[in-house]
Scaffold this active site. Structure first.
Site, PDB file in Angstrom:
ATOM      1  N   CYS B  42       0.859  -1.185   0.000  1.00  0.00           N
ATOM      2  CA  CYS B  42       0.000   0.000   0.000  1.00  0.00           C
ATOM      3  C   CYS B  42       0.897   1.237   0.000  1.00  0.00           C
ATOM      4  CB  CYS B  42      -0.843  -0.037   1.276  1.00  0.00           C
ATOM      5  SG  CYS B  42      -1.767   1.466   1.619  1.00  0.00           S
ATOM      6  N   THR B  44       0.902   3.484   2.075  1.00  0.00           N
ATOM      7  CA  THR B  44       1.343   3.683   3.453  1.00  0.00           C
ATOM      8  C   THR B  44       2.687   3.004   3.691  1.00  0.00           C
ATOM      9  OG1 THR B  44      -0.936   3.782   4.202  1.00  0.00           O
ATOM     10  CG2 THR B  44       0.713   3.236   5.870  1.00  0.00           C
ATOM     11  N   HIS B  47       5.397   5.155   2.451  1.00  0.00           N
ATOM     12  CA  HIS B  47       5.689   6.263   3.374  1.00  0.00           C
ATOM     13  C   HIS B  47       6.631   5.775   4.488  1.00  0.00           C
ATOM     14  CE1 HIS B  47       2.909   9.176   1.706  1.00  0.00           C
ATOM     15  NE2 HIS B  47       1.908   8.332   1.772  1.00  0.00           N
ATOM     16  N   CYS B 100     -15.763   3.097  22.688  1.00  0.00           N
ATOM     17  CA  CYS B 100     -16.011   4.531  22.498  1.00  0.00           C
ATOM     18  C   CYS B 100     -17.372   4.758  21.839  1.00  0.00           C
ATOM     19  CB  CYS B 100     -14.901   5.170  21.668  1.00  0.00           C
ATOM     20  SG  CYS B 100     -14.909   4.707  19.919  1.00  0.00           S
ATOM     21  N   CYS B 111     -13.306   4.683  14.978  1.00  0.00           N
ATOM     22  CA  CYS B 111     -13.019   4.499  16.413  1.00  0.00           C
ATOM     23  C   CYS B 111     -12.046   5.570  16.891  1.00  0.00           C
ATOM     24  CB  CYS B 111     -12.395   3.116  16.624  1.00  0.00           C
ATOM     25  SG  CYS B 111     -11.631   2.878  18.253  1.00  0.00           S
ATOM     26  N   ARG B 204      -1.616   3.791 -16.108  1.00  0.00           N
ATOM     27  CA  ARG B 204      -2.826   3.676 -15.290  1.00  0.00           C
ATOM     28  C   ARG B 204      -4.076   3.982 -16.118  1.00  0.00           C
ATOM     29  NH1 ARG B 204      -1.204   5.831  -9.230  1.00  0.00           N
ATOM     30  NH2 ARG B 204       0.449   4.288  -8.965  1.00  0.00           N
ATOM     31  N   GLY B 267      -8.788  10.125  -1.367  1.00  0.00           N
ATOM     32  CA  GLY B 267      -7.374  10.450  -1.553  1.00  0.00           C
ATOM     33  C   GLY B 267      -6.927  11.479  -0.529  1.00  0.00           C
TER      34      GLY B 267
END
Lengths: 347, 347, 347, 347
Positions: B42, B44, B47, B100, B111, B204, B267
């Site tokens: 991903c 992430t 990163h 919560c 959450c 793409r 996004g």
């Protein structure tokens, strides 16, 4: 019926506005002539008066201004069947095409070719005004003429407040002009748990309290954010009603909004500004509604029903009452921030 | 069961990532041990690999990364009752508190104290991974292991597409990374009338066409906006699915959105940017949703049902298949824009 | 902590109920022991007392009955973290599985394998009761113990009233038992325009007026239908809240419902009956909701928020206060129609 | 333009119908004259033909019957601006008042004083028909004339299918007349996971399979219920589309509906019947919609968009094509159950 009447006219493409004697118009087929009893001034009228860039782009003088009013039917054009002389009325001043996708799917409030009376065609700051039959809203006896002149902005507030769940919700109203103030009273009348009002102007804050806000806060006070987060157990508010159009107030509003909360945006920013949509909308899973006008005519039915419950006290919002001929004074009172809503009466 | 396993570990608070031999974990009460068969990378993970400011703030090394995977249950901790050894599974990697306001009102996907496996605790880029029983999603036989590793981002797309009406709607997807591409196929499978895909990267765009987009457009082409407005009779599209996080794409998307349309924003912009909310949200009467994660577990049920219809072809999105030990190569393929989705298999 | 306690027990599979001395239970992991302060009697308890066909099918004696209560936490089993001794609490008595489709998609109130405490397992008509931690609802100081014992039926009313729009709506409530009466107060607090209450029992009609109904009507009065149609300009009411379960009341309610209106049905008919769904649902374009229990836990949050506004006066519904040992007298008061809600206190 | 034309006329208050030569009507202001190209027969026409109690109450002969048609504009009355001669069109035959609460709040499909052309005023079983401009629906080139004549019943199906979520849902359609059959194709086109079709007539079952039903079942087969419950893991279906109006089918449909499911009821029962609303609606927490007509004009926009995707094959539903003069034969084919949809062409 006189031949001529007093009217507040934007006569020239320049700042200012003037009182003129003009012919009383004649209603065509499907049109209604209304004898005006009370009018109210909207921020839009101030833009036209000041001849700001928006007004320069949109307004084509000469034009009778004004779109918040109530009055009595003085005559009907051919074919009018739902209204008659003597009826007490106000009106939706967005005149829609009836033929576009939006008009044909129950979204006439965002008609693709809407014309606004008082902006794109002659309006109501006059002794008489012409209104299409379809746009007339009859007033029940319980609504006095002055309140009838407030239905346009009150309808904006009804549209905003009822754009999502409101009962049992915590609500922050950012910006306490007339529409923000009405929103406070509406939210409380519709079962909002707690209403937080945020406003820079002390006079408006005081009216916010009269309208029923549970907490009235100054954004300049550095404890404002903390106070609201505490009062909502650190979760934030369920609903943001953004009524200021100010970037800082909008940002504060979104900061206070809980995850999954609802933001209804009505205040119109004067220009684009920086937003942190990652933090304020996306990660939050927020739902944001743009609010434009009043749903035609769902909002009007809701508004009348809420007014008839007797739960809405509109009085504190009317800070000044003047004659129509005193419109320059009225504009100045609004400009200075001294007035909230000025109601005027034609003589 | 071996004692140790291969794992892709963020070992240091600095760029890079490394393959390590680490102990196979043991499932505690309510936990499930899964033998990993396929993982996907991903943004992430990239990163974290690059150690950008977000990663520096959020990640506490050492950490086994990765949150997109599928595998087979290899063992269950005490009290596990809904899963057993040998079950083929994927998992929701957002581990929620259950206590919560959001968890208690059907909004667990937002959450207040969520922990993400592969971000806040050990993840799935390893031979084995530990998952709480409640987060396990059993795979039906029709879903192969590689597709099972895509359910996390596919679920993001399902959440976005089904956040409002989609049947009979015209849709623009801005940004055709994996989630944008999945959204195209989903929108078509759910009866969207016309899907416009907008993407800067030629590869793409070509996959967007394979996924079923009716129009595939380059934002750099000055006729893009005009073409979409023409194809929608000047009204604009009913639905914007914003999958890029780019300010220009977001602005273009809102420009294309019709009055009263729905914008679902997924996004994530890397920083705040200027928005014209008067024009793009308020006057438009738009409804904007921030989309975060997958609804737990409504999105998962929807996703499985849609996969089982056989209408979704996920294959074109998987551009590369590598071994888990080739993770550096995988990161580079993604970094360069050559790859869209890289699926890896532990040995 | 004593070893034994008083409890109202359904001991035999036959009519009647008895007071017994039973052991005080011990909370297991994840369970909470509550010292009961106030209990209320529900129609369900009366069915069990009378041993009617439903009770014969559902109830397995011996069983401590009762599911409406409030009290103080007296002890916590291992692992309990959100509640502690001394907390004032009530509870949701529907204990759900957490694993079925409904539980996993925010619809736990219709869990496929729900167990109800006081029906399927020991309940609250005792000095102490055991409740799973997840089902505990903490009471704010503003809610007295007796009102805390009413949250179960009040929650039914909140669920019904907020199942659709209520602000600015005209509402008919058919059947003014406790839940119908609560619904009147709730509808008014949430901005309903006009509430029409229909009830055969004169005492209940008088309480309906105290709860804020605008019109209180007897279905036996032949002008009832006409009066409501007149008061709604011949359109009918926007919302039907059916709280009686009676065929005639249900039919009258649907007759009064306007085209496109909302009917929320909570009253449980004792057997199937003839409905004219062509006239009452299909041609009307009506929306009908079956209402079951309380949304877990959205309804509870809403209920607490509405109670804290101070707009709900629950007092008129409590017609009798007795000791727990006087439960036979309480049952008889309810049977006779003399009582509406009887609150009892263990000694 | 001829002076007279062929028309199928209900001439007498008794069974039967006849072909007559009548004057070609002239469009008044706001009206459009359409040269009819194709008409279809609806069950309503059969009621009128048979002169059943409903017809005796509603129909005032002489009347040109028929409300499903398409054609070409042959002339426009004064003031018509959105349509012109030569346009290919169909029409919404519910002519609404535009002035009642429902018309003014986007619910014109349940107008309080609707008139239906072909029922309350002259209809389309003729060479020419007069239609108000507002009711005209222009056909895109992709929709052939015969399909254009089916938009009225197809619109009923669109209204039903899109009355709630449909993507990723399991759906049972009870009753496979034309509207039921269209619903099957629509549900599949809009992403339904599994569609179960239930129908007594073998021919219709065979068409149901052609329309894309995943399971086609006979209610007389005692395994039908079991098969559907098994295929939905014992949960039941998410959506019931009741298209038969038969008590037994309606009851079976509700039995199959899962807790919290959606039932959209369109089939009109001929008389009241016994329902177990405790079991089927209340305890289930079901949501039930009465479906009437087509939303004006949201349904029409949706229908056109779905037709243009090319996903809907209407052909299998048209079992017979006849000349308009063969209307008696057409009625008999329908009466016998041999025909599903008969399309006729005026000569």
């Amino acid at each position: 019926m006189p031949n001529t009447m007093q009217a507040v006219v934007k006569a020239q493409p320049s700042p200012g506005i003037e009182l003129r004697e003009v012919p009383v118009p004649t209603p065509a087929a499907g049109e209604v002539l209304v004898r005006v009893q009370a009018v109210s001034i909207c921020g839009t009228d101030l833009h036209i008066y000041n001849w700001d860039p928006w007004a320069q782009w949109r307004i084509h003088p000469p034009l009778i201004v004004g779109h918040e009013f109530s009055g009595t039917v003085a005559g009907c054009g051919p074919g009018v069947s739902t209204v008659r002389e003597g009826d007490r009325v106000s009106a939706e001043m967005h005149v829609v095409c009836g033929k576009c996708f939006h008009c044909r799917t129950g979204q006439a409030h965002i008609c693709q070719t809407v014309r606004i009376l008082g902006v794109d065609a002659d309006g109501a700051f006059a002794s008489y005004v012409i209104i299409p039959e379809s746009n007339i809203w009859k007033l029940p006896p319980s609504i006095p003429a002055e309140h009838g002149s407030l239905l346009d902005p009150l309808g904006n507030a009804v549209h905003s407040v009822l754009a999502g769940p409101i009962a049992a919700q915590t609500v922050v109203v950012t910006g306490c002009g007339a529409i923000g103030l009405f929103s406070i009273a509406l939210a409380k009348a519709c079962g909002a748990a707690t209403v937080f009002a945020i406003e820079v102007n002390a006079r408006r804050r005081s009216v916010a309290a009269e309208m029923g806000a549970d907490f009235v806060l100054d954004p300049a006070d550095e404890k404002t954010e903390e106070q609201i987060m505490e009062a909502t157990s650190g979760t934030g508010v369920d609903v943001l009603l953004e009524m200021s159009g100010h970037p800082a107030a909008t940002e504060l509003g979104f900061t206070l909004l809980r995850k999954g909360g609802r933001a209804s945006l009505l205040g119109i920013p004067s220009k684009p500004f920086e937003m942190n949509i990652a933090r304020d909308i996306i990660f939050k899973g927020a739902v944001v509604h743009g609010i434009n006008g009043r749903k035609m005519y769902e909002t009007w039915y809701q508004m009348e029903a809420l007014l008839e419950t007797g739960k809405l006290n509109l009085e504190p919002v009317i800070t000044h009452r003047l004659k129509l001929s005193e419109f320059v004074k009225a504009m100045e009172l609004l400009e200075s921030g001294e007035a909230i809503k000025v109601v005027m009466r034609p003589e």
